[in-house]
Design a protein around this motif. Sequence first.
Motif, short mmCIF file in Angstrom:
data_model
loop_
_atom_site.label_atom_id
_atom_site.label_comp_id
_atom_site.label_asym_id
_atom_site.label_seq_id
_atom_site.Cartn_x
_atom_site.Cartn_y
_atom_site.Cartn_z
N TYR B 533 0.82 -1.21 0.00
CA TYR B 533 0.00 0.00 0.00
C TYR B 533 0.86 1.26 0.00
CZ TYR B 533 -3.54 3.34 1.54
OH TYR B 533 -4.38 4.41 1.64
N ALA B 534 1.95 1.22 0.78
CA ALA B 534 2.73 2.46 0.97
C ALA B 534 3.79 2.65 -0.11
CB ALA B 534 3.38 2.43 2.34
N SER B 535 4.05 1.61 -0.92
CA SER B 535 5.13 1.72 -1.90
C SER B 535 4.82 2.79 -2.94
CB SER B 535 5.33 0.37 -2.58
OG SER B 535 6.16 0.53 -3.70
N GLN B 536 5.85 3.57 -3.27
CA GLN B 536 5.67 4.62 -4.30
C GLN B 536 5.49 3.98 -5.66
OE1 GLN B 536 6.10 8.09 -3.90
NE2 GLN B 536 6.69 8.20 -1.76
N ASN B 537 6.14 2.80 -5.84
CA ASN B 537 6.04 2.11 -7.12
C ASN B 537 5.84 0.63 -6.84
OD1 ASN B 537 6.29 1.12 -9.69
ND2 ASN B 537 8.50 1.46 -9.83
N ALA B 538 4.60 0.31 -6.39
CA ALA B 538 4.33 -1.05 -5.93
C ALA B 538 4.53 -2.05 -7.06
CB ALA B 538 2.91 -1.14 -5.38
N ILE B 556 -1.83 -8.57 -7.90
CA ILE B 556 -1.52 -8.57 -6.46
C ILE B 556 -1.98 -7.25 -5.84
CG2 ILE B 556 0.34 -8.62 -4.74
CD1 ILE B 556 1.87 -10.45 -6.73
N ILE B 557 -1.67 -6.15 -6.54
CA ILE B 557 -2.05 -4.84 -6.00
C ILE B 557 -3.57 -4.76 -5.83
CG2 ILE B 557 -2.09 -2.36 -6.49
CD1 ILE B 557 0.66 -2.81 -7.89
N ARG B 558 -4.29 -5.25 -6.83
CA ARG B 558 -5.76 -5.21 -6.74
C ARG B 558 -6.27 -6.05 -5.56
NH1 ARG B 558 -5.56 -4.81 -12.10
NH2 ARG B 558 -5.57 -7.04 -12.49
N LYS B 559 -5.64 -7.22 -5.37
CA LYS B 559 -6.07 -8.08 -4.27
C LYS B 559 -5.80 -7.40 -2.92
CE LYS B 559 -5.54 -12.31 -6.88
NZ LYS B 559 -4.58 -13.31 -7.35
#
Lengths: 280, 569
Positions: B533-538, B556-559
């Motif tokens: 969540y906190a990553s600038q470039n997940a 993964i990001i969506r999940k």
Amino acid sequence: MVTFRSKLSVCRSPVNPTLPTATLFDVAHVELAQSAIDQYLARLTSINLLAPSPTAFDHLQAQLILLGVVAAVESYFRTLLRRLITLDSECQNCAEDQAVTFGAAMHLSKQMMPEALLERVTFVSETSLVDALRQFVGLKGNLPPDLLATFRDYAVVCQLRHCAVHRFGKLGVKNAIFLGLRAHKPSLEKPLLLTYPALQNAIAISTGVVKTTNNFLFNEVLSRLPAATWTAKWGKDKVAFIPYYRLFADTVSSTKSVPARDVYNLFQDQRSKFSTSVAF
Amino acid sequence: MVAITNPSTQVAEFEERADQLSLELIDASLADGEVFRRARTKLLSRGAKLLVGPRGTGKTHIMRYAYAQAMREADKPLALYSTFNRYLNLEPLLKKSPDARQRFHSWVLAKLLISAFDWLSDARLDETVLSNADPLFSRASLAQLVARLERGTGEELYEELGQRLTVDHVLKAVRTLLDVSHRSRAVLLLDDAALSLADEYLVAFFEIFRQLKTEFIAPKASVYPGSTQYGPTFHASHEAEQVHLWLSVEDTEYSQIMGDIATRRLLPEQIAGINPDILELLKYLSFGIPRTYLRLLRELLSSRQKSAQQQVNGIVEAQTELIRAEYDSLRIKLKQFASIVQAGGDLFDKAVQDVAAAQSADTRVRNIVLGLQQEQNRSPLADRMLRFLVEVGLLYPLQPVSHGPDRKYDRYIPHLAFLWRRGAFGRTAWSTGLTACIQAPSAKHPIRREISTLLRAEGLVRIKLDLPPCQNCGTERINESQKYCHHCGEELVVASMFEECMKLPLGKIPEISQAMVRRLHDDTQMRTVGDVYASQNASGDLQRANYVGPVRAGEIIRKVERVIEEFLS
């Protein structure tokens, strides 16, 4: 012509006992090196232990606790500003053209001299708090909104304290005007009934003003030190960094500050991000 | 046994959540029926309203419908729509920022101002009419302020813009749009305003709601059932009319309205392929929640079980487990209420057992109501326990009844899917028994119980707050609002729900495989929900793992986002 003056007695008053004030202070006390916030938190814990039990709550005792907490906040400001004036050259510049009483100049130690500067200063309203910070820390421009919000909330606590100290808890007109006359009109000249949650909230607001000020001033004074102060090497920079850290670090609470070196690393990280225009 | 034929091998592709639907589809898919017609009218009428219903009852759908309708028809008021479902992103501020309430205030006002810009773009009008009205009206800055406040950053923007926003700015924006649209009054549709997990914000929100109530603005907020008070200055019964949206299974139009919902969201051939008895059964098993009904239909259409009974059993079992899991998740989200939530679960199970026993004893009458005696000394915590069950949709509240002095009963219908699974409507006529019972005359008296008879002594002791002991001396806390330990004087530390969510390890997300978690662990620094969540470039960070490209990283990001959304909703 001699004026008539009656000599009646409506209550008996025996002889006054003596109060040897000179012996009432702990002359053996040595000012501890603990930070101003540590001092505040330790005092707060002691005061909290005196607070009436929530199961047998006493409103009058609650008022006395409130007085203690406000005294601890005021002492925090005095301690912090005094030490800042001693440590930080910009704060010293701010204080240079200000006068102290002759007595203070003659008898106070050099370290305690700044305390004399603060004798005329109060810390009971948003204006007085802002003025004190501007005057002794040399702050310019707008102060951050969270700090001003804590000042405003704390000023309300100070109004309650004023009622407790000067009117045995009754709400005076001036206090009511400050708190909002419309809402407080029915409470005029009525005694303060501090409940357990209200006392807890007042203490939390007082602690909030201390913690927010502590965070703000730490960042403010550290950030304005000349760039040449820092070499980005802990071994060299710690001489300059640690006195500031010690002045502000919370080493006693359960949410205590992280160790000096970690704070220093974060500080340098933010400095380098800023220099390359990266948000932090 | 009834046989089901899937209409085709095609998977039923329809969206159950109204916030994911386009305005055009919203416009075409709103079901009719008295409850919805009334709600629609109330949303566009004068006066403050609270649209009340648990999740999935169609609050968002009906609000967005009202928005589209008002946009289209010139004789309707100006309608602005905004949603506050991300309020818990601001929850950590409550634990670390003394002016959290003021920041939340700015967040709400910024969202309202953005809704004014949204209206202009939806109406295909030039946005400069609004941006010229006030120096603070910049869509880009307001959107940035909202995004940064939700991430707990944006100090500078808050100082420059956020703290200067007032309710008057919203009134000014609305007036500007009224001039542009040539309408005399406005309604503000405030969706997801239940804010049920952060009381401090709830109070602040309804303070704004009260201020928005003016002669030319009518605010309408969607909330969960069960709550009657929204802070010391806002009493629901005085300040706003409540519009109930949760459809009662006893409503005479129930079957028709639910049928209508399916007709508007599914293809005719999909519906035609389902046995009418099962369609009818699923309507009642979804217990007045359109979103559940659509989900049951979708699962039925894609079920691979052989017999119809197996299919229905399978999807209803999954459905009841899902609702129960949602209810049980409150124990993690609101740790202080963990015991109360558990006691509520036990009470519900016993209520289902008793009502099912009474109903199955005589299926010629409808006997699905539980009467719960209003004890004189019922604690607020017991009330809170019942409210949790209502908020999640396990108990449908009916009007209380009186059976004489001091014998008042709250009345509830327990969720029909749970009664059905317990065999309340007869085991033999599995597909028609429930429908037949609902249509039967109602029993003279409901099952009457007391909380103490449903929970017994061992359950009653659970009606207490679970407050963590003082972290310093281990003394139990006295109440929720306690801030300092009464024994050692130490400040009591409160955990942030948002931060709890951020601490969830990626391995706890069921949809991410363990193999993937291992790869992420070996090749990246990503360990928790918060790391992603906190990553600038997940996406870039995730792609450092083997076999993870942009597509998998996106998944993964969506999940992770879905987990955050579920956790914090």
